[in-house]
Write a protein that holds these residues in place. Sequence first.
Motif, PDB file in Angstrom:
ATOM      1  N   ALA A 290      -2.629  12.046   2.790  1.00  0.00           N
ATOM      2  CA  ALA A 290      -1.578  11.081   3.103  1.00  0.00           C
ATOM      3  C   ALA A 290      -0.597  12.455   2.912  1.00  0.00           C
ATOM      4  N   GLY A 291      -0.433  11.706   1.132  1.00  0.00           N
ATOM      5  CA  GLY A 291      -0.197  12.307   0.126  1.00  0.00           C
ATOM      6  C   GLY A 291       0.301  13.984   0.100  1.00  0.00           C
ATOM      7  N   VAL A 292      -1.366  14.561  -0.473  1.00  0.00           N
ATOM      8  CA  VAL A 292      -1.662  15.714  -0.145  1.00  0.00           C
ATOM      9  C   VAL A 292      -1.172  16.639   0.242  1.00  0.00           C
ATOM     10  N   SER A 293      -1.044  15.896   2.119  1.00  0.00           N
ATOM     11  CA  SER A 293      -1.275  16.788   3.243  1.00  0.00           C
ATOM     12  C   SER A 293       0.744  16.525   3.400  1.00  0.00           C
ATOM     13  N   ILE A 294       1.374  15.883   2.795  1.00  0.00           N
ATOM     14  CA  ILE A 294       2.840  16.023   2.880  1.00  0.00           C
ATOM     15  C   ILE A 294       3.918  16.839   2.078  1.00  0.00           C
ATOM     16  N   ILE A 295       2.767  16.791   1.265  1.00  0.00           N
ATOM     17  CA  ILE A 295       3.190  17.487  -0.103  1.00  0.00           C
ATOM     18  C   ILE A 295       3.060  19.283   0.647  1.00  0.00           C
ATOM     19  N   ALA A 296       2.371  19.005   1.122  1.00  0.00           N
ATOM     20  CA  ALA A 296       1.704  20.813   1.531  1.00  0.00           C
ATOM     21  C   ALA A 296       2.955  20.937   3.108  1.00  0.00           C
TER      22      ALA A 296
ATOM     23  N   PRO B  97      -3.669   7.087  -0.183  1.00  0.00           N
ATOM     24  CA  PRO B  97      -2.402   7.987  -1.238  1.00  0.00           C
ATOM     25  C   PRO B  97      -2.842   9.539  -1.008  1.00  0.00           C
ATOM     26  N   VAL B  98      -3.921   9.739  -0.922  1.00  0.00           N
ATOM     27  CA  VAL B  98      -4.689  11.077  -1.574  1.00  0.00           C
ATOM     28  C   VAL B  98      -4.532  12.167  -0.313  1.00  0.00           C
TER      29      VAL B  98
ATOM     30  N   HIS C  21       0.916  -0.937  -0.161  1.00  0.00           N
ATOM     31  CA  HIS C  21       0.046   0.041  -0.161  1.00  0.00           C
ATOM     32  C   HIS C  21       1.045   1.610   0.394  1.00  0.00           C
ATOM     33  N   THR C  22       0.509   2.778  -0.052  1.00  0.00           N
ATOM     34  CA  THR C  22       1.205   3.738  -0.296  1.00  0.00           C
ATOM     35  C   THR C  22       2.379   3.543   1.245  1.00  0.00           C
ATOM     36  N   PRO C  23       3.259   4.039   0.990  1.00  0.00           N
ATOM     37  CA  PRO C  23       3.864   3.699   2.014  1.00  0.00           C
ATOM     38  C   PRO C  23       4.445   5.246   3.172  1.00  0.00           C
ATOM     39  N   ILE C  24       3.158   5.006   3.534  1.00  0.00           N
ATOM     40  CA  ILE C  24       2.434   5.998   4.334  1.00  0.00           C
ATOM     41  C   ILE C  24       2.434   6.069   6.269  1.00  0.00           C
ATOM     42  N   THR C  25       2.515   5.238   6.148  1.00  0.00           N
ATOM     43  CA  THR C  25       2.018   4.492   7.492  1.00  0.00           C
ATOM     44  C   THR C  25       2.616   5.210   8.800  1.00  0.00           C
ATOM     45  N   SER C  26       3.764   4.675   8.212  1.00  0.00           N
ATOM     46  CA  SER C  26       4.384   4.077   9.246  1.00  0.00           C
ATOM     47  C   SER C  26       5.379   5.437   9.556  1.00  0.00           C
ATOM     48  N   GLN C  27       6.328   5.682  10.828  1.00  0.00           N
ATOM     49  CA  GLN C  27       7.078   6.606  11.338  1.00  0.00           C
ATOM     50  C   GLN C  27       7.847   7.321  10.024  1.00  0.00           C
ATOM     51  N   HIS C  28       9.132   6.066   9.832  1.00  0.00           N
ATOM     52  CA  HIS C  28       9.738   5.760   8.477  1.00  0.00           C
ATOM     53  C   HIS C  28       9.686   6.155   7.421  1.00  0.00           C
ATOM     54  N   GLU C  29       7.616   5.695   6.858  1.00  0.00           N
ATOM     55  CA  GLU C  29       7.621   5.881   5.433  1.00  0.00           C
ATOM     56  C   GLU C  29       6.746   7.602   5.588  1.00  0.00           C
ATOM     57  N   ALA C  30       6.946   7.830   6.725  1.00  0.00           N
ATOM     58  CA  ALA C  30       6.344   9.266   6.803  1.00  0.00           C
ATOM     59  C   ALA C  30       6.944  10.204   6.848  1.00  0.00           C
TER      60      ALA C  30
ATOM     61  N   THR D 247       4.087  -3.012   9.231  1.00  0.00           N
ATOM     62  CA  THR D 247       2.581  -3.589   9.906  1.00  0.00           C
ATOM     63  C   THR D 247       1.476  -3.757   9.164  1.00  0.00           C
ATOM     64  N   PRO D 248       1.254  -4.602   8.983  1.00  0.00           N
ATOM     65  CA  PRO D 248       0.010  -4.798   8.421  1.00  0.00           C
ATOM     66  C   PRO D 248      -0.945  -3.548   8.484  1.00  0.00           C
ATOM     67  N   LEU D 249      -1.416  -3.105   7.313  1.00  0.00           N
ATOM     68  CA  LEU D 249      -2.123  -1.551   7.578  1.00  0.00           C
ATOM     69  C   LEU D 249      -3.841  -1.812   8.280  1.00  0.00           C
ATOM     70  N   VAL D 250      -3.821  -0.824   9.599  1.00  0.00           N
ATOM     71  CA  VAL D 250      -5.379  -1.163  10.217  1.00  0.00           C
ATOM     72  C   VAL D 250      -6.322  -1.262   8.842  1.00  0.00           C
ATOM     73  N   PRO D 251      -7.587  -1.600   9.269  1.00  0.00           N
ATOM     74  CA  PRO D 251      -8.693  -1.783   7.614  1.00  0.00           C
ATOM     75  C   PRO D 251      -9.021  -1.049   8.041  1.00  0.00           C
ATOM     76  N   ALA D 252      -8.850   0.458   9.177  1.00  0.00           N
ATOM     77  CA  ALA D 252      -9.935   1.404   8.171  1.00  0.00           C
ATOM     78  C   ALA D 252      -8.785   2.571   7.706  1.00  0.00           C
ATOM     79  N   LEU D 253      -7.849   1.851   7.502  1.00  0.00           N
ATOM     80  CA  LEU D 253      -6.917   3.100   5.865  1.00  0.00           C
ATOM     81  C   LEU D 253      -6.859   1.844   4.845  1.00  0.00           C
ATOM     82  N   GLN D 254      -7.629   0.652   5.251  1.00  0.00           N
ATOM     83  CA  GLN D 254      -7.522   0.465   3.393  1.00  0.00           C
ATOM     84  C   GLN D 254      -8.312   1.674   2.433  1.00  0.00           C
ATOM     85  N   SER D 255      -7.824   2.260   1.757  1.00  0.00           N
ATOM     86  CA  SER D 255      -8.739   3.023   1.009  1.00  0.00           C
ATOM     87  C   SER D 255      -7.632   3.597   0.109  1.00  0.00           C
ATOM     88  N   TRP D 256      -8.360   3.868  -1.258  1.00  0.00           N
ATOM     89  CA  TRP D 256      -7.249   4.683  -2.019  1.00  0.00           C
ATOM     90  C   TRP D 256      -7.099   6.194  -1.392  1.00  0.00           C
ATOM     91  N   TRP D 257      -8.319   6.658  -0.501  1.00  0.00           N
ATOM     92  CA  TRP D 257      -8.231   7.774  -0.116  1.00  0.00           C
ATOM     93  C   TRP D 257      -7.035   8.055   1.053  1.00  0.00           C
TER      94      TRP D 257
END
Lengths: 429, 275
Positions: free
Chosen positions: B133-139, B130-131, B62-71, B118-128
Amino acid sequence: MPGEKILLLGVNHKTTPIEIREKMALSDGYEEPLTALKKIPGCRECYLLSTCNRVELLVVVEPHVEVEEEIITFLFGARVSPEECRQYLYIHYDEDAVHHLFMVAASLDSMVVGEAQILGQLKEAYRYAAQFDCTGPLLNKFLHKSFSVAKRVRTETGIGSSAVSISYAAVQLAEKIFGNLRGKKVMLIGAGEMAELAAEHLVGQGVASVVVANRTLERALDLAKKFNGSAVSMDELVQQLEQVDIVISSTGATGLIIHKQDVKSVMRARRNKPIFFIDIAVPRDLDPKLIDIDNVYLYDIDDLSSVVEINKYERDKEAVKAVRIVDEETLKFRKWYQGMAVTPTIRDLRAKVDAISRLELDRSLARMPHVNGADRKALEKMVGAISSRILHDPLNYLKSESCTGRDNSDMKVEIIRSLFRLDNGDDGK
Amino acid sequence: MNEISDLLFLSVLGVTFIAGAAYLVFFFSQNIQVRKIARMILVVSGILQTLYIVSRYMLVGHTPITSQHEAVVFFAWSTTWAYLSFRWRYTVKNFGTLVTILIFSLLLISSVSSRDITPLVPALQSWWLPVHAGVSIIAYGFLSLAFCGGIMYLLQERELKSKRFGYFFSRFPSLESLDQLNSHCLTTGFVFLTLGIVTGSIWARQAWGTYWQWDPKETWSLITWFIYLVQIHQRFTVGWRGKRGAVMAIVGFAAVIFTLWGVTYLLGGAHSYAG
């Protein structure tokens, strides 16, 4: 010129605080002080340089005449006590004077070492001195020499390459604040030369427009025309502050003309756009407290000189080289100057004539093997007598007192030396 | 895949370090040639970062943005590309040095945090994911540029006001160009930040059934957003520029950092995941 002295006397930005310099700056041109100076008894040739950073006097004094006191009073007038004057003044004689003038001309003594303005100011001052008939053979030679020394320093060292004058420093700062000066507006308050020069630099960097405010609108209009700008009256100053980005102030006003409150009130209308004040007036025109306002930058003339310090280190290395050139030229000039004196001229003349007769005598004797001891002596005596007789009149001419009572021996030395070609060309001529 | 990914991360660290070193050499020597090289290396670093994120995506699924390292890697990536895109439009003297050092520091921080998957918690399994988290981190990328610009502005402004010119004076850009940078990065960053909050809110409606639940991360994002809003509003109305703008950019960035790390470690909440 036995005993004749070159005397250099002056104050500059290093020795004298602005308050004292203010009292003596000769702002009404050169004519009046030069004619006054010429009248001082014992003063044979004179020259005067007055810029915003220095006032310097160069006098050739008759032998055995003391003029120091008189010149000091002339410089400072009665406004400053003589004791106080001496504290600020530097006085150089002969070789030191030569060295000093060369240093000044080469811009090594300037507030901004290496700046090119000083040479122009020197030349202008010389033009005035020559125009009012104040300079003579010695100063003519001396000043021309100083110009060529300056030129030599400029071409042989890198001192001028990073040279920055005050106005250049102002441009440098403006660029640090505004980046690109294109589209910026400049206001000149007071139409002084220094401001004009700074404005010229700024316009060279692409400044969009120039506004000139001056006490007399006529002068403002003149200057504005030069920069294709507009002129305003002094009453419109604060109003103008809303529009302009760079303000250069150089009026002769005795008090402040822009106060902190004035600027504070326009900052809102400016929407806090930065504004850069340059105060090159002495005394200051702008409230030093302006600097406390956000987005307002204020530099006076002393601050600008410290800006210039930034690239000082590189120039210092070049300055060492330049000082060596000045030392060298001072020595050369001394040689020439000593040659100008009567005694060495007599010696040189005798030596030359003796050498010629010796040479010719030896040549002839070599072709006359039959001439014996006594005849030979008689011949030598005759040749010696002829050269003495020939030299008699020129030497008398050199030693004679002139009929006008004015000692013009330097002129006579000059004539004799060129007539007999006594200069061996080491002064470049 | 794991080895390739690790190798890529190491090369990212190495190349960015070299870029930073080259920029420092440029900073001290002011040799234009060195700057060209440094910029090239930074572009290479940007490409490697992209590749690393792709490899990580393939690794975790999944989009690698969920762990501290990835973020944080993502943060570094967005700062890098924000800078390169900015650089394409304006030149700000010696800005690259500071930014590259910031990017390297971020990568260094990410390197010490756990790279475990770490496996993605079900709540985060969505195409939302990348949109939002990605947009926030670009900001965050753009806002960090504004932060760097703000610091340079304050240093430069102090030298100009105090009239004592130190080592940095000739090396730092003009105030106006820094202020322009500030304005550009703030506006761009703010647009992305707004998008991040809006998308997050829509996603929250889908995932949790409510647009806003005052989770600490949400609250702090909103505080950050308000800080930037005030600043931008003031800039365009009464002209808060220059020093005040620079200070605000720094304050805003502090809020960003707190939202990113402080909240996760100190306050917890629905946004605290594996990190």
